[in-house]
Design a protein around this motif. Structure first.
Motif, PDB file in Angstrom:
ATOM      1  N   MET A   1       0.829  -1.199   0.000  1.00 55.46           N
ATOM      2  CA  MET A   1       0.000   0.000   0.000  1.00 55.46           C
ATOM      3  C   MET A   1       0.863   1.249   0.000  1.00 55.46           C
ATOM      4  O   MET A   1       0.642   2.205  -0.732  1.00 55.46           O
ATOM      5  N   LYS A   2       1.957   1.223   0.861  1.00 53.24           N
ATOM      6  CA  LYS A   2       2.814   2.393   0.934  1.00 53.24           C
ATOM      7  C   LYS A   2       3.674   2.540  -0.306  1.00 53.24           C
ATOM      8  O   LYS A   2       4.047   3.650  -0.681  1.00 53.24           O
ATOM      9  N   THR A   3       4.017   1.409  -0.945  1.00 48.39           N
ATOM     10  CA  THR A   3       4.744   1.493  -2.210  1.00 48.39           C
ATOM     11  C   THR A   3       3.889   2.183  -3.254  1.00 48.39           C
ATOM     12  O   THR A   3       4.356   3.023  -4.029  1.00 48.39           O
ATOM     13  N   LEU A   4       2.584   1.843  -3.249  1.00 47.36           N
ATOM     14  CA  LEU A   4       1.649   2.492  -4.166  1.00 47.36           C
ATOM     15  C   LEU A   4       1.553   3.978  -3.846  1.00 47.36           C
ATOM     16  O   LEU A   4       1.514   4.824  -4.735  1.00 47.36           O
ATOM     17  N   LEU A   5       1.553   4.310  -2.536  1.00 47.54           N
ATOM     18  CA  LEU A   5       1.503   5.708  -2.124  1.00 47.54           C
ATOM     19  C   LEU A   5       2.689   6.471  -2.676  1.00 47.54           C
ATOM     20  O   LEU A   5       2.547   7.576  -3.209  1.00 47.54           O
ATOM     21  N   LEU A   6       3.892   5.885  -2.568  1.00 53.18           N
ATOM     22  CA  LEU A   6       5.084   6.557  -3.078  1.00 53.18           C
ATOM     23  C   LEU A   6       4.987   6.757  -4.581  1.00 53.18           C
ATOM     24  O   LEU A   6       5.327   7.819  -5.100  1.00 53.18           O
ATOM     25  N   THR A   7       4.495   5.748  -5.295  1.00 53.78           N
ATOM     26  CA  THR A   7       4.352   5.869  -6.746  1.00 53.78           C
ATOM     27  C   THR A   7       3.407   7.017  -7.094  1.00 53.78           C
ATOM     28  O   THR A   7       3.656   7.809  -7.994  1.00 53.78           O
ATOM     29  N   THR A   8       2.302   7.109  -6.341  1.00 55.59           N
ATOM     30  CA  THR A   8       1.336   8.188  -6.567  1.00 55.59           C
ATOM     31  C   THR A   8       1.956   9.538  -6.260  1.00 55.59           C
ATOM     32  O   THR A   8       1.773  10.515  -6.985  1.00 55.59           O
ATOM     33  N   VAL A   9       2.703   9.584  -5.163  1.00 56.87           N
ATOM     34  CA  VAL A   9       3.378  10.826  -4.774  1.00 56.87           C
ATOM     35  C   VAL A   9       4.338  11.280  -5.857  1.00 56.87           C
ATOM     36  O   VAL A   9       4.388  12.450  -6.236  1.00 56.87           O
ATOM     37  N   ILE A  10       5.125  10.344  -6.387  1.00 55.50           N
ATOM     38  CA  ILE A  10       6.093  10.673  -7.426  1.00 55.50           C
ATOM     39  C   ILE A  10       5.390  11.180  -8.675  1.00 55.50           C
ATOM     40  O   ILE A  10       5.778  12.184  -9.266  1.00 55.50           O
ATOM     41  N   ALA A  11       4.316  10.503  -9.073  1.00 53.35           N
ATOM     42  CA  ALA A  11       3.597  10.910 -10.280  1.00 53.35           C
ATOM     43  C   ALA A  11       3.026  12.312 -10.143  1.00 53.35           C
ATOM     44  O   ALA A  11       3.128  13.142 -11.046  1.00 53.35           O
ATOM     45  N   SER A  12       2.425  12.583  -8.979  1.00 54.75           N
ATOM     46  CA  SER A  12       1.841  13.909  -8.783  1.00 54.75           C
ATOM     47  C   SER A  12       2.916  14.971  -8.669  1.00 54.75           C
ATOM     48  O   SER A  12       2.724  16.105  -9.100  1.00 54.75           O
ATOM     49  N   SER A  13       4.047  14.598  -8.112  1.00 58.55           N
ATOM     50  CA  SER A  13       5.143  15.547  -7.968  1.00 58.55           C
ATOM     51  C   SER A  13       5.677  15.979  -9.322  1.00 58.55           C
ATOM     52  O   SER A  13       6.054  17.137  -9.516  1.00 58.55           O
ATOM     53  N   PHE A  43      16.432  11.557  -5.651  1.00 59.47           N
ATOM     54  CA  PHE A  43      15.107  12.136  -5.398  1.00 59.47           C
ATOM     55  C   PHE A  43      14.668  13.004  -6.568  1.00 59.47           C
ATOM     56  O   PHE A  43      13.514  12.923  -7.019  1.00 59.47           O
ATOM     57  N   MET A  44      15.562  13.817  -7.075  1.00 56.11           N
ATOM     58  CA  MET A  44      15.213  14.663  -8.227  1.00 56.11           C
ATOM     59  C   MET A  44      14.873  13.814  -9.441  1.00 56.11           C
ATOM     60  O   MET A  44      13.924  14.105 -10.173  1.00 56.11           O
ATOM     61  N   GLU A  45      15.653  12.745  -9.643  1.00 53.94           N
ATOM     62  CA  GLU A  45      15.413  11.877 -10.791  1.00 53.94           C
ATOM     63  C   GLU A  45      14.057  11.174 -10.679  1.00 53.94           C
ATOM     64  O   GLU A  45      13.334  11.020 -11.663  1.00 53.94           O
ATOM     65  N   ALA A  46      13.706  10.754  -9.459  1.00 50.55           N
ATOM     66  CA  ALA A  46      12.461  10.013  -9.260  1.00 50.55           C
ATOM     67  C   ALA A  46      11.227  10.905  -9.289  1.00 50.55           C
ATOM     68  O   ALA A  46      10.164  10.488  -9.736  1.00 50.55           O
ATOM     69  N   THR A  47      11.359  12.155  -8.811  1.00 52.31           N
ATOM     70  CA  THR A  47      10.181  13.010  -8.647  1.00 52.31           C
ATOM     71  C   THR A  47      10.136  14.197  -9.599  1.00 52.31           C
ATOM     72  O   THR A  47       9.069  14.775  -9.817  1.00 52.31           O
ATOM     73  N   GLY A  48      11.289  14.607 -10.122  1.00 57.02           N
ATOM     74  CA  GLY A  48      11.343  15.812 -10.935  1.00 57.02           C
ATOM     75  C   GLY A  48      11.332  17.088 -10.113  1.00 57.02           C
ATOM     76  O   GLY A  48      11.323  18.192 -10.657  1.00 57.02           O
ATOM     77  N   ILE A  49      11.356  16.967  -8.788  1.00 55.87           N
ATOM     78  CA  ILE A  49      11.355  18.144  -7.918  1.00 55.87           C
ATOM     79  C   ILE A  49      12.782  18.665  -7.766  1.00 55.87           C
ATOM     80  O   ILE A  49      13.669  17.942  -7.306  1.00 55.87           O
ATOM     81  N   ASP A 273       6.613  18.833  -0.075  1.00 57.18           N
ATOM     82  CA  ASP A 273       7.739  18.245  -0.806  1.00 57.18           C
ATOM     83  C   ASP A 273       8.855  17.825   0.149  1.00 57.18           C
ATOM     84  O   ASP A 273       9.576  16.862  -0.110  1.00 57.18           O
ATOM     85  N   ALA A 274       8.994  18.546   1.257  1.00 57.93           N
ATOM     86  CA  ALA A 274       9.975  18.157   2.270  1.00 57.93           C
ATOM     87  C   ALA A 274       9.613  16.792   2.855  1.00 57.93           C
ATOM     88  O   ALA A 274      10.483  15.939   3.074  1.00 57.93           O
ATOM     89  N   MET A 275       8.327  16.569   3.098  1.00 55.50           N
ATOM     90  CA  MET A 275       7.875  15.269   3.608  1.00 55.50           C
ATOM     91  C   MET A 275       8.144  14.168   2.576  1.00 55.50           C
ATOM     92  O   MET A 275       8.571  13.064   2.930  1.00 55.50           O
ATOM     93  N   LYS A 276       7.903  14.471   1.321  1.00 57.36           N
ATOM     94  CA  LYS A 276       8.182  13.492   0.260  1.00 57.36           C
ATOM     95  C   LYS A 276       9.673  13.153   0.214  1.00 57.36           C
ATOM     96  O   LYS A 276      10.061  11.999   0.013  1.00 57.36           O
ATOM     97  N   TYR A 277      10.502  14.177   0.413  1.00 52.06           N
ATOM     98  CA  TYR A 277      11.952  13.969   0.396  1.00 52.06           C
ATOM     99  C   TYR A 277      12.362  13.010   1.519  1.00 52.06           C
ATOM    100  O   TYR A 277      13.136  12.076   1.303  1.00 52.06           O
ATOM    101  N   ILE A 278      11.837  13.246   2.703  1.00 51.68           N
ATOM    102  CA  ILE A 278      12.186  12.385   3.834  1.00 51.68           C
ATOM    103  C   ILE A 278      11.655  10.970   3.623  1.00 51.68           C
ATOM    104  O   ILE A 278      12.344   9.982   3.910  1.00 51.68           O
TER     105      ILE A 278
END
Length: 356
Positions: A1-13, A43-49, A273-278
């Motif tokens: 479930m949390k892996t899916l959450l990270l994938t969603t976070v990355i896509a939205s980011s 992190f930049m490569e995965a999220t584009g942030i 985005d700071a939370m996503k980074y951590i």
């Protein structure tokens, strides 16, 4: 479930990357460089942030000033454990929900996967690092130092000594060198007699000390021949020895280790985005990747599974990590409560002692 959450976070980011920039405050030097390679770039490569790293001799100092003034330009910072607790107690840090943390790569729930003390209300540990004694092997062609007491033996091992200009760790090392077992150090240091004993031990080398304040100084002092031995951060010595070929050796006896924490200041301009980074950087892979760039121990059990190789692809990192069993035979974990309670008082006494 949390892996899916990270994938969603990355896509939205990715969709809002152009509007965001995470600023990370670190310690610079070898540590900062490791953070850039292991955390910032992936992190930049995965999220584009867009994410940038800046540094300070002690990130807690500017972080506190920014949070108190309400003029915050930093989103994430790396601080020592005691500073994380102090800043959290002062209401200067954001709380981090442990449910944010990803499970281990083997499926272990995050709170079972992290080592004891690695997760606190306002911070997540990135690594275990150590204050150690380091020496220049070329200055001791015969017998080599083997124990912390040798650091204070100017007759047997002559030469100037580099010492951090602060009481924390220095007082503990002085007591261990004076024969106090690691398990008893804080009991002794909590008494007037114990404090007097620690300062008396420091008196024996005071006239031969070159004081340092920034982590980059000890390797340079050793390399330049200004000191023959120095207290130091173990990662700095590893970097100088492996990357620069300096004849520097870590003396693990009497190491004082602690957690380094990722924290988020109150008023961080890019909180989400700071939370996503951590979340991203404290995953199994994130913490393991960091140990491939610097010799600090990962704070997840799953990150420590199997052999970790340095970025050169050949240096086995185990013996260079504070958490390696052979390096823990006479090791001391920094007592968080002791320093939260006594930091101001002992800094005053230490500064008065320096002035005399």
């Amino acid at each position: 479930m949390k892996t899916l959450l990270l994938t969603t976070v990355i896509a939205s980011s990715m969709a809002v990357a152009a509007q965001a920039e995470v600023v990370v405050l670190s310690w610079g030097g070898a540590y900062g460089a490791a953070e850039v390679e292991a955390h910032v770039k992936p992190f930049m490569e995965a999220t584009g942030i867009k994410t940038t790293m800046t540094d300070a001799d002690n990130p807690a100092t500017p972080l506190k000033a920014q949070a108190e003034s309400g003029n915050v330009s930093v989103d994430v910072a790396l601080v020592e454990y005691a500073d994380a607790v102090r800043l959290c107690d002062e209401g200067l840090l954001e709380e981090i929900d442990p449910d944010l943390l990803l499970p281990g790569s083997d499926g272990t729930p995050a709170m079972e996967d992290f080592l004891p003390g690695a997760v606190m209300d306002c911070g997540i540990s990135t690594d275990l690092w150590a204050n150690v004694i380091a020496y220049d092997a070329s200055q001791f062609p015969g017998e080599k130092p083997t124990k912390i007491a040798d650091f204070f033996d100017l007759q047997k091992f002559p030469g100037k000594r580099g010492v951090k200009k602060a009481p924390k760790t220095v007082l503990e090392m002085a007591l261990m060198a004076d024969g106090v077992p690691a398990a008893e150090v804080y009991d002794v240091l909590s008494t007037d007699e114990g404090l007097d004993r620690a300062f008396a031990k420091l008196d024996t080398i005071k006239s031969d000390v070159i004081w340092w304040e920034a982590g980059a100084q000890p390797p340079q002092l050793l390399a330049d021949g200004e000191v023959s031995m120095s207290t130091a951060y173990n990662g700095r010595i590893f970097n100088a020895a492996i990357e620069e070929g300096k004849p520097l050796v870590v003396l693990w006896d009497g190491q004082v280790y602690e957690h380094e924490m990722y924290v988020i200041p109150k008023g961080a301009p890019h909180l989400d985005d700071a939370m996503k980074y951590i979340q991203f950087t404290t995953s199994t892979e994130g913490l393991r990747r960091q140990a491939q760039y610097i010799s600090y121990g990962p704070t997840r059990k799953s990150s420590n599974a199997g052999e970790i190789l340095y970025k050169d692809g050949k240096t086995v990192m185990g013996p260079h990590l504070p958490t390696y069993p052979a390096n823990m035979t006479n090791a001391l974990e920094t007592n968080l409560d002791f320093w939260v309670d006594n930091d101001s008082e002992l800094n005053e006494r230490f500064n008065a002692w320096l002035a005399n």
